[in-house]
Design a protein around this motif. Structure first.
Motif, PDB file in Angstrom:
ATOM      1  N   LEU A   1       0.829  -1.201   0.000  1.00  7.10           N
ATOM      2  CA  LEU A   1       0.000   0.000   0.000  1.00  7.10           C
ATOM      3  C   LEU A   1       0.866   1.255   0.000  1.00  7.10           C
ATOM      4  CD1 LEU A   1      -2.935   1.113   0.187  1.00  7.10           C
ATOM      5  CD2 LEU A   1      -2.565   1.254   2.661  1.00  7.10           C
ATOM      6  N   GLU A   2       0.625   2.119  -1.007  1.00  4.55           N
ATOM      7  CA  GLU A   2       1.343   3.389  -1.087  1.00  4.55           C
ATOM      8  C   GLU A   2       0.451   4.534  -0.642  1.00  4.55           C
ATOM      9  OE1 GLU A   2       4.057   5.633  -4.376  1.00  4.55           O
ATOM     10  OE2 GLU A   2       1.982   5.201  -4.940  1.00  4.55           O
ATOM     11  N   SER A   3      -0.831   4.481  -1.027  1.00  5.41           N
ATOM     12  CA  SER A   3      -1.741   5.548  -0.631  1.00  5.41           C
ATOM     13  C   SER A   3      -3.177   5.050  -0.631  1.00  5.41           C
ATOM     14  CB  SER A   3      -1.613   6.752  -1.582  1.00  5.41           C
ATOM     15  OG  SER A   3      -2.102   6.420  -2.873  1.00  5.41           O
ATOM     16  N   GLU A   4      -3.996   5.750   0.129  1.00  5.90           N
ATOM     17  CA  GLU A   4      -5.428   5.482   0.162  1.00  5.90           C
ATOM     18  C   GLU A   4      -6.141   6.817   0.302  1.00  5.90           C
ATOM     19  OE1 GLU A   4      -8.308   2.303   2.245  1.00  5.90           O
ATOM     20  OE2 GLU A   4      -7.197   3.558   3.648  1.00  5.90           O
ATOM     21  N   GLN A   5      -7.128   7.046  -0.540  1.00  3.33           N
ATOM     22  CA  GLN A   5      -7.851   8.304  -0.514  1.00  3.33           C
ATOM     23  C   GLN A   5      -9.348   8.038  -0.617  1.00  3.33           C
ATOM     24  OE1 GLN A   5      -6.522  11.189  -3.362  1.00  3.33           O
ATOM     25  NE2 GLN A   5      -8.235  12.563  -3.028  1.00  3.33           N
TER      26      GLN A   5
END
Length: 214
Positions: free
Chosen positions: A197-201
């Motif tokens: 996981l690099e990002s979650e928006q």
């Protein structure tokens, strides 16, 4: 019952009439991606799973520690993720992903099958596959493809999330997750090869952005 569906024979049977009338037709290709998986799986076979989780899009190596920056309606704060040995759930040994945010500790359990697919087996104190009708779902396919859709897990009234793969490149996979328990809300997650996981928006719902600290 294993985590794999008997999809190849079904496909061949369906195509048999058309192939019989076309002597030059090539043999059909076997299903790939999530086609051969039963998701969620009601009765995972421990023999189908391996002791490690090394899917390049969702690696979980015990001892790993990563820090994310979170921005939400209350401001910004860190989120720390560590990886540790898990426990046996529904007969399958798991790896624990421990998330600590604002003093709250969340422990999720994952296991990888022998084809490289990663399955979500539970969350400590909330649900476990094999208990009260809960079933393990797919966290990350070995070979994610644009258009793939699947349940990430199922526990009635607790977790009813569905994921869809929106984009795949050499280095990134983008997934959108929606839940029947939160109508109208959705989150976009990006996974970096070799990192996870690099990002979650949150793209629909309460404002929240999570990014891996550089």
């Amino acid at each position: 019952m294993t985590v794999r569906a008997v999809a190849v024979l079904t496909l061949l049977a369906a195509l048999a009439p058309s192939l019989a009338g076309c002597g030059t037709a090539s043999a059909p290709s076997p299903p790939t991606g999530v086609d051969e998986l039963v998701i969620p799986t009601p009765s995972p076979d421990p023999a189908d799973f391996v002791a490690r989780v090394d899917n390049p899009w969702f690696p979980l190596t015990p001892g790993t520690r990563r820090v994310y920056d979170v921005a939400d309606a209350d401001g910004t704060h860190p989120l720390v993720v560590t990886v540790a040995p898990g426990q046996v759930i529904d007969g399958v040994g798991t790896t624990a992903r421990v998330q600590t945010e604002r003093g709250r500790r969340t422990v999720d359990f994952y296991a990888q099958d022998d084809r490289g697919n990663v399955w979500w087996f539970g969350r400590q104190g909330e649900w476990e596959a094999g208990a009260d009708g809960a079933e393990a779902g797919l966290a990350m396919a070995a070979d994610p493809r644009v258009g793939d859709g699947y349940r990430t897990a199922y526990a009635a009234g607790v977790v009813e999330d569905r994921a869809s793969v929106e984009a795949v490149s050499d280095d990134l996979v983008t997934v959108v997750v929606r839940s029947a328990l939160r109508p109208g809300a959705s989150a976009e997650q990006t996974y970096l090869r070799g990192t996870g996981l690099e990002s979650e928006q949150v793209v629909s719902g309460a404002y929240r952005v999570v990014r891996l600290r550089q």
